[in-house]
Design an enzyme around this catalytic site. Structure first.
Site, PDB file in Angstrom:
ATOM      1  NE  ARG A   1       7.158  -0.493   6.169  1.00 15.14           N
ATOM      2  CZ  ARG A   1       5.852  -0.216   6.251  1.00 15.14           C
ATOM      3  NH1 ARG A   1       5.396   0.962   5.904  1.00 15.14           N
ATOM      4  NH2 ARG A   1       5.004  -1.114   6.669  1.00 15.14           N
TER       5      ARG A   1
ATOM      6  NE  ARG B   1      -2.768  -1.944   2.422  1.00 14.43           N
ATOM      7  CZ  ARG B   1      -3.884  -2.512   2.027  1.00 14.43           C
ATOM      8  NH1 ARG B   1      -4.937  -1.772   1.765  1.00 14.43           N
ATOM      9  NH2 ARG B   1      -3.955  -3.815   1.889  1.00 14.43           N
TER      10      ARG B   1
ATOM     11  CE  LYS C   1      26.532  -8.297  -4.503  1.00 15.38           C
ATOM     12  NZ  LYS C   1      26.499  -7.527  -5.743  1.00 15.38           N
TER      13      LYS C   1
END
Lengths: 328, 328, 328
Positions: free
Chosen positions: A119, A70, A98
């Site tokens: 996020r 969303r 990595k």
């Protein structure tokens, strides 16, 4: 990352430009007022024309270290409708594996992009990343920390839904559900507190085991908003102007027994709506499971899908402001 | 979702506007004729200019609950070439996991987008979703149900490849392979039946264990198309105008023994092409494994990569029609 | 795929048009010169306007069979900033699983797109794919093979950082780290060798167990560049103009013991920078782990984030050239 301690819209506009948005704590009443006003313009723009080209040749880097359909789609659509372009980074597969630091990853991504949305599952990670970059970073949720664009769209929705009745000023907002674990309701309470919108009253309705944390109450108290606690939903909605419903999230509970005890405690259904004020706005950050019965969807007071749509308008405003294209 | 029971192009245009496309059963001869005609225009547009800007500021939400590179890319490219924007939803990671219904997910996504494309593993799921939304939903495949844009691009390809010979009218189409399990050939047979294109003859060539189901035969019979069964490929292609080859999909078989028995039964190679009509069009929905030998690729009758390209033109037409930008 | 054996910019421009880029071996001095010159123009364009619309209605198919956030984002942003559109193919989930060949997959994707970018774990796979397609394919890394756009952005960065001092001509370049396994340094050495830029000297600084392979030395020797070996970093940087640092990649080692022995052998930190020439350019393909201390980031000689940004300019130039929109 800069704060927005501004009082005029011109100051506010200048302080948004080039800034990261990590926390609702950065927001001044003037900065919020400007954001809400630009969001309204974006709503009109989409209604009339679908969008425009003010962010053409600008690139957004959309970086999600955990899935959030969303929020990701909302930011993408916001950028695209202003003529900008989006590069999506499925960060679960990124160079973090990595051994690269988050700061390095963000510094690399800003080489291609003009603004990043981030996020991350770790509280505080977005602030740290924003401290390492030159270009704006917008927090799309960091762990149990903040999710400022959600709080902003919630306040915009309240102002918008209550517009005919003078907006949020002097209104009563019920926050319902698991108030102990809910990041959304914490951010929302903090933002309402510092919004500069006068005489807002908060009601916290939750199981006694899941109360609004003291830390949030203290912050709200600092700004002088009255707060009241409820366990009975019918009592809580009496005379309320907004009912903000949240999902009880299983994953936040230590014991299955406690979850089972509270999960179906508050169901907003036709019976509840029948005893609620005729003008009460029902909101929910979505997704819902069963805490709002689908029979409520057709009720004109059910604002949660409009709230979802407002998320795009508010994110359009955010992007336009930090990139200096708000028209203010 | 509305049906398209229209006979004039103007009526057809009106009936596409704002409609969902869930099943080939919604299509009237007029609606199909319009789609084919707009698809031809799209082909010209891409050839001449690569695309245009008619869908600028429009957003497509591309929602795939199972991977389908080809279909997803084709819809994306279609939207992009008309100047629109695409938000891709990797629905495997979506809020469905949080207990949200498909209807709620689609209602959220249409808050950001003007049209949705939906692929879902459950038969009937797309129709259900389309019933819950306000904006158009285009079925990109639902389980063993329908895949209407595939059937449409197949018919467009036949008309286009046979254009110099008057199109599909009066022609003989061979459907080859596992006709029992193949969703593609079922939809195609049903669409040809109701296409309004006159005197099309169908030949079903399959192992005796994998015949075209009675349900599909009944539906074709309703519209009066002659059908004939074959097990020998050489006999089937004699005098044929189109050879539609399908892949034998291992995952559809209950026993490995049966799969091994039939998998290499029909291989379209140079030897088959040598005994086929000089003008016979060879099609395949792709991907292929070994059912068409790569030596056939250079044969001018091999139309499968052109067919793939036509998929984009047909999807451009679909998007333009449901968004009211077909120019008709 | 064509080679670029051209000497004038006009010839070079003609030879880029419609060509695939599989290997640095395809590049002539003229072709490289043109690429570098167009890359500079792209840098100016982004600085001044963010981008332009020269590739509008053009579609890039970005096909990654293994994750590479940086390279993928860089190509995406490059296409988007020139007004083009991108369809991303997460090839791990593609029809390859259904038994399709890579050649077929690429042939399908070019039905929708005007140019493809391909990353694949198998050495030689990109060349094979480019041989099967009509439209250009750009190699974004194939196994231990080539990664030509990386080598190109490295040379562009050297020329750009050294511009005030007359560019790379007559300069000394140190390649540092695991020179045995590093695909990046192999391609870079080969490209410098055939660049036509005069009097470039190479220094190879590595643990004795991880020397630059003989095959690369032979290819460099063919073009007459002097090479020198070092194991001591301080000696290697004395009088050097460029220090190209690479990560020691654990996954390339057969024994953990050998990896532990060499992994922290060369750390570029403030102490090293203090004994290095004042004008020495420090580069790194990124991501880094600890081989460059973060304290070096603020040093004006630290060019690695500018190098990252240059990657986008070089890829913009590549896309513009193969699509015939370089303006030359």
């Amino acid at each position: 990352m800069s704060a927005f301690p501004c009082n005029s819209l011109t100051e506010a506009s200048a302080s948004w430009l080039g800034s990261s948005l990590v926390s609702v704590r950065q927001l001044s009443p003037g900065g919020l007022r400007l954001l809400l006003s630009v969001s309204s313009e974006m709503k009109q723009l989409v209604r009339l024309h679908g969008g425009d080209a003010r962010l053409q040749h600008r690139v957004l880097s959309n970086v999600f270290y955990e899935a959030s359909t969303r929020t990701s789609c909302s930011f993408q659509a916001a950028m695209l409708r202003l003529g900008g372009r989006v590069v999506c980074v499925d960060a679960a597969h990124s160079s973090a594996k990595k051994g690269e630091t988050l700061a390095d990853t963000l510094r690399c991504l800003e080489c291609y992009a003009d603004v990043s949305v981030l996020r991350h599952p770790v509280t505080g990670a977005v602030g740290e990343a924003a401290g390492a970059t030159v270009k704006p970073v917008l927090n799309a949720g960091d762990g149990t920390g903040e999710h400022p664009s959600q709080a902003l769209l919630d306040v915009f929705t309240m102002e918008d839904e209550l517009a005919a009745r003078g907006g949020l000023r002097g209104k009563t907002v019920v926050l319902l559900g698991d108030l102990k674990h809910g990041r959304t309701v914490h951010s929302l309470a903090k933002l309402l507190a510092r919004s500069g919108i006068e005489d807002v009253r908060l009601r916290f309705c939750s199981p006694t085991q899941l109360p609004m944390p003291q830390e949030v109450r203290d912050e709200v108290a600092e700004f002088g908003l009255p707060m009241e606690d409820f366990t009975d939903l019918k009592e809580a909605v009496a005379g309320a102007d907004v009912l903000y419903v949240t999902r009880v999230q299983k994953e936040r509970f230590e014991s299955e027994a406690l979850y089972d005890e509270v999960k179906d405690l508050y169901i907003v259904d036709k019976a509840i709506m029948d005893v609620s004020p005729e003008t009460m706005v029902v909101m929910h950050p979505l997704p819902r499971v069963n805490e709002i019965a689908t029979e409520v969807d057709a009720d004109p007071r059910a604002a949660y899908f409009r709230q979802m749509e407002n998320g795009m308008f508010v994110r359009m405003a955010l992007l336009a402001l930090v990139l200096g294209k708000s028209g203010v």
